[in-house]
Scaffold this active site. Structure first.
Site, PDB file in Angstrom:
ATOM      1  N   CYS A   2       5.025   0.842  -5.285  1.00 41.29           N
ATOM      2  CA  CYS A   2       6.312   0.505  -5.887  1.00 41.29           C
ATOM      3  C   CYS A   2       7.274   1.690  -5.859  1.00 41.29           C
ATOM      4  CB  CYS A   2       6.117   0.085  -7.335  1.00 41.29           C
ATOM      5  SG  CYS A   2       4.923  -1.224  -7.511  1.00 41.29           S
ATOM      6  N   ARG A  27       8.023   2.975   1.143  1.00 43.65           N
ATOM      7  CA  ARG A  27       6.787   2.991   0.356  1.00 43.65           C
ATOM      8  C   ARG A  27       6.039   1.664   0.467  1.00 43.65           C
ATOM      9  NH1 ARG A  27       6.569   7.196  -3.413  1.00 43.65           N
ATOM     10  NH2 ARG A  27       5.225   6.039  -4.808  1.00 43.65           N
ATOM     11  N   TRP A  78       5.343  -3.861  -5.051  1.00 46.18           N
ATOM     12  CA  TRP A  78       4.272  -4.218  -4.114  1.00 46.18           C
ATOM     13  C   TRP A  78       3.243  -4.964  -4.962  1.00 46.18           C
ATOM     14  CZ3 TRP A  78      -0.963  -3.222  -3.045  1.00 46.18           C
ATOM     15  CH2 TRP A  78      -1.361  -3.432  -1.714  1.00 46.18           C
ATOM     16  N   ASN A 102       5.412   1.421 -12.143  1.00 47.46           N
ATOM     17  CA  ASN A 102       4.555   1.624 -10.974  1.00 47.46           C
ATOM     18  C   ASN A 102       3.186   2.012 -11.513  1.00 47.46           C
ATOM     19  OD1 ASN A 102       3.379   2.221  -8.538  1.00 47.46           O
ATOM     20  ND2 ASN A 102       4.531   4.113  -8.192  1.00 47.46           N
ATOM     21  N   GLY A 103       2.134   1.429 -10.965  1.00 45.66           N
ATOM     22  CA  GLY A 103       0.789   1.739 -11.452  1.00 45.66           C
ATOM     23  C   GLY A 103       0.083   0.461 -11.865  1.00 45.66           C
ATOM     24  N   GLU A 482      -8.403   6.958  15.182  1.00 43.11           N
ATOM     25  CA  GLU A 482      -6.994   6.981  14.794  1.00 43.11           C
ATOM     26  C   GLU A 482      -6.184   6.044  15.697  1.00 43.11           C
ATOM     27  OE1 GLU A 482      -5.401   7.697  12.366  1.00 43.11           O
ATOM     28  OE2 GLU A 482      -3.333   8.043  12.946  1.00 43.11           O
ATOM     29  N   LYS A 486      -3.918   3.002  14.256  1.00 44.47           N
ATOM     30  CA  LYS A 486      -2.463   2.998  14.488  1.00 44.47           C
ATOM     31  C   LYS A 486      -2.037   1.683  15.116  1.00 44.47           C
ATOM     32  CE  LYS A 486      -1.287   5.416  12.861  1.00 44.47           C
ATOM     33  NZ  LYS A 486      -1.342   6.421  11.860  1.00 44.47           N
ATOM     34  N   GLU A 489      -2.328  -1.329  12.557  1.00 38.74           N
ATOM     35  CA  GLU A 489      -1.408  -1.418  11.428  1.00 38.74           C
ATOM     36  C   GLU A 489       0.007  -1.803  11.833  1.00 38.74           C
ATOM     37  OE1 GLU A 489      -0.954   3.392  10.561  1.00 38.74           O
ATOM     38  OE2 GLU A 489      -0.744   2.014   8.903  1.00 38.74           O
ATOM     39  N   HIS A 505     -24.864  -1.069  22.093  1.00 35.04           N
ATOM     40  CA  HIS A 505     -25.823  -1.518  21.079  1.00 35.04           C
ATOM     41  C   HIS A 505     -25.309  -2.759  20.347  1.00 35.04           C
ATOM     42  CE1 HIS A 505     -28.397   1.880  21.845  1.00 35.04           C
ATOM     43  NE2 HIS A 505     -27.322   2.651  21.827  1.00 35.04           N
ATOM     44  N   LYS A 604       3.214   2.860   1.845  1.00 41.77           N
ATOM     45  CA  LYS A 604       3.109   4.227   2.341  1.00 41.77           C
ATOM     46  C   LYS A 604       2.152   5.051   1.491  1.00 41.77           C
ATOM     47  CE  LYS A 604       4.133   7.728   4.936  1.00 41.77           C
ATOM     48  NZ  LYS A 604       3.491   7.756   6.260  1.00 41.77           N
TER      49      LYS A 604
HETATM   50  O1  M6R Z   1      -1.059   9.626   1.696  1.00 38.74           O
HETATM   51  P1  M6R Z   1      -2.450   9.635   2.263  1.00 38.74           P
HETATM   52  O2  M6R Z   1      -2.580  10.538   3.432  1.00 38.74           O
HETATM   53  O3  M6R Z   1      -3.499   9.930   1.234  1.00 38.74           O
HETATM   54  O4  M6R Z   1      -2.688   8.169   2.767  1.00 38.74           O
HETATM   55  C1  M6R Z   1      -3.920   7.771   3.275  1.00 38.74           C
HETATM   56  C2  M6R Z   1      -3.788   6.461   4.031  1.00 38.74           C
HETATM   57  O5  M6R Z   1      -3.331   5.457   3.180  1.00 38.74           O
HETATM   58  C3  M6R Z   1      -2.832   6.579   5.221  1.00 38.74           C
HETATM   59  O6  M6R Z   1      -3.223   7.595   6.090  1.00 38.74           O
HETATM   60  C4  M6R Z   1      -2.764   5.255   5.987  1.00 38.74           C
HETATM   61  O7  M6R Z   1      -3.985   5.006   6.607  1.00 38.74           O
HETATM   62  C5  M6R Z   1      -1.616   5.294   7.007  1.00 38.74           C
HETATM   63  N1  M6R Z   1      -0.764   4.161   6.844  1.00 38.74           N
HETATM   64  C6  M6R Z   1      -2.070   5.306   8.396  1.00 38.74           C
HETATM   65  O8  M6R Z   1      -1.010   5.344   9.294  1.00 38.74           O
END
Ligand code: M6R
Length: 609
Positions: A2, A27, A78, A102-103, A482, A486, A489, A505, A604
């Site tokens: 949020c 965010r 969110w 937020n929280g 990674e 990427k 997402e 396997h 984010k």
């Molecule tokens: O802010 P952080 O690095 O702790 O976040 C961790 C993950 O949420 C973050 O890396 C997420 O996987 C990204 N959206 C990947 O692109």
């Protein structure tokens, strides 16, 4: 998650709040809302909507205020408790109280039951509304008293901005385990979940201390502890340019951030290279931290965890200290074996990730030493770790992490070399060579950034795929992980990363005609092994994109595309392969016409479990 902004001053609060919410869009959110005092009176107007902040702005235009409102609060939600709906959107009101949150209030059920016995019922399904009801229940004219009584009963995390209808022009704020910054300048006082929301007005800000009440008026920003004693916060200054938080001519933040990577790495490593050697004395990280260590645990989530996987290989390679990489959300509940000889390294871009924070707290409670690698200055994880090494990527707006990832890699190199030096496993001469290797790699990365057209063409095929596999061994396996994250997402294509030798396997049954396989084969000692795995998938019809270092003779029948990295020391190929996987994901998502910077369902900073 949020986004929060509160403003009271002499400008149009609606405009400032909408602009602030637009900057906080990154965010991640699914609805938005605003509340403001109309005409400086006790008349609080609340407007909410599902969807984008622009929908809210449109709705706001239809509200005819008699005069300019100068105090208000705004929120992007969110959804966690209760679906995406206008009713569940913030702000929530009860009696005199209107708030944004937020929280997560973990004991909201209990509190709702208690309030229902007193005849007070919510209209939404949210935990946040319960907080509004509780504060209003205790409110008898003294806002601070009511807030204190209410937060005493709350379990969980919160960042609140609260207005009281009989206190026009005043905003109250309090936080615990959720971020909030404050700022004051000629235009008024601000509170926000991220400094990017106020950067157009001031570069100076402060972190609101936990469980302190902030009281904002047009010309003052006071902070009190729970005993009512005033506290003066440390003022911080944003050390990046305002332009860093804008798109600057790029189509997406992600593309801009990909291009910012060489500079971000240079900014991150330069202050830590002293006399040609890795050195953390400017960060006040003492060498003792790295002495007498029995084991190292790296904990993080998502992309940061992939940087940790890379870090494990590098640290073990040079210092021969056992390193494990633990997904923070697992680690926190795993009853880990830690001691004062364990070094726990937490990696986080935002410094807010709830699971990583919990992992740090657990590590500390078990007596382990903690070091965090964090991008956001003054964030909770940075504050709570024993030591912090800040990455200097500047603000990362795109949800898909790019530059924050490579700067984490750059610090993993330096940490690995420093630990090895301190433990007499790497001589100064060797460490100097390694540091030079990083600097050269940054130049090679710039060359790979110019390969965008070649990579764009390849994504023509990827954009139509339903499944994509990423293969690699050793350092390349961390990169493959990674790459698949990427792609998933932002392009919404199913992707999986495999340690290349593991594929046969089980998973090789999924490789059929034209299934794209992206194989990284940049490490000499396992090069032939990866090539054998490529042969295996190729003979099952895979569409192969092979990434190798320069100078490798590759049988052209083995792959459909051969991506060749600049000639370089193989230890540093991850900077270059990172760019390749980022471009592939980016252009695939662009071809699919998707919202690259704000992919569906993602936030984010993930401040909930
Ligand atoms: O802010 P952080 O690095 O702790 O976040 C961790 C993950 O949420 C973050 O890396 C997420 O996987 C990204 N959206 C990947 O692109």
């Amino acid at each position: 998650m949020c986004g929060i902004i509160g403003y009271t001053g002499n400008l149009d609060a609606r405009q400032i709040i909408i602009n602030g919410l637009l900057t906080l869009e990154y965010r991640g959110y699914d609805s938005a809302g605003i509340a403001f005092f109309s005409n400086g009176t006790s008349d609080v107007v609340t407007i909410k909507t599902t969807g984008k902040v622009n929908n809210l702005a449109e709705k706001l235009k239809k509200n005819n205020a008699d005069s300019t409102p100068v105090c208000g609060i705004g929120h992007t939600r969110w959804a966690t408790h209760g679906g995406v709906s206008e009713t569940n959107s913030h702000p929530h009101s009860c009696g005199n109280v209107t708030l944004i949150h937020n929280g997560i209030i973990e004991n909201y059920h209990e509190l709702a039951n208690m309030l229902s016995e007193k005849g007070i019922f919510p209209v939404s399904q949210t935990d946040s509304e319960i907080a509004a009801m509780l504060i209003n229940y205790y409110y008898e004219g003294d806002a601070c008293k009511a807030i204190r009584k209410a937060i005493n009963m709350l379990e969980g995390s919160y960042a609140f901005c609260i207005i009281f209808s009989d206190k026009p022009g005043v905003i109250y704020s309090i936080r615990k385990n959720s971020p909030l910054i404050g700022a004051i300048c000629d235009e008024g006082a601000f509170v926000a979940s991220d400094v990017v929301a106020v950067i157009d007005y001031t570069k100076e800000y402060f972190i609101l201390p936990e469980d302190h009440i902030a009281i904002l008026t047009a010309d003052s920003f006071k902070i009190y502890d729970l005993h009512g004693k005033e506290v003066i916060p440390d003022v911080m200054r944003v050390n990046w340019d305002i332009a860093a938080a804008k798109k600057g001519g790029y189509e997406h933040f992600m593309l801009k951030e990909i291009h910012e990577q060489p500079e971000a790495i240079t900014k991150t490593i330069s202050p830590r290279i002293i006399g040609g050697l890795p050195d953390f004395s400017n960060d006040n990280v003492p060498d003792e931290l790295f002495k007498g260590i029995s084991n190292i645990v790296i904990t993080a989530c998502g992309t940061a965890m992939h940087a940790g996987m890379f870090g494990r290989t590098m640290i073990e390679r040079y210092s021969r200290i056992p390193v494990s990489v633990e997904i923070a959300s697992e680690f926190r509940y795993s009853d880990p074996i830690l001691s004062e000889k364990t070094l726990v390294i937490a990696i986080s871009q935002s410094g807010e990730t709830a699971d990583t924070l919990a992992a740090v707290r657990l590590a500390k409670s078990c007596g382990a030493r903690t070091l965090s690698v964090v991008n956001v200055k003054g964030s909770i994880i940075a504050n709570e770790s024993d030591y912090v090494l800040y990455t200097h990527a500047g603000p990362e707006i795109s949800v898909a992490s790019t530059k924050a990832y490579v700067v984490q890699l750059s610090l993993m190199y330096l940490i690995a070399y420093r630990i090895a030096m301190i433990n007499n496993k790497l001589s100064c001469e060797e460490a100097k060579d390694k540091v030079n290797g990083i600097i050269t790699a940054v130049n090679n990365m710039k060359k790979v950034l110019k390969m965008d057209e070649e990579l764009y063409l390849i994504t023509n095929k990827l954009a139509k795929a339903e499944d994509i596999f990423y293969l690699g061994r050793g350092l390349d396996y961390a990169i493959a992980c990674e790459g698949s994250l990427k792609l998933k997402e932002i392009s919404y294509i199913h992707a999986e990363a495999y340690a290349a030798g593991e594929l046969k396997h089980g998973t090789i049954s999924l490789i059929t005609d034209n299934v794209p396989v992206i194989a990284f084969a940049t490490q000499e000692h396992i090069y032939q092994k990866v090539i054998s795995n490529v042969v295996e998938v190729r003979s099952r019809g895979a569409y192969v994109i092979l990434v190798t270092s320069a100078g490798k003779h590759v049988d052209t029948t083995l792959c459909d595309h051969h991506i060749v990295l600049p000639r370089m020391d193989e230890e540093f190929t991850p900077f270059c392969t990172a760019v390749i996987l980022q471009y592939l994901a980016y252009y695939t998502a662009v071809r699919r016409n998707l919202n690259v910077d704000q992919p569906r369902n993602l936030a984010k900073s993930v401040t909930v479990e």
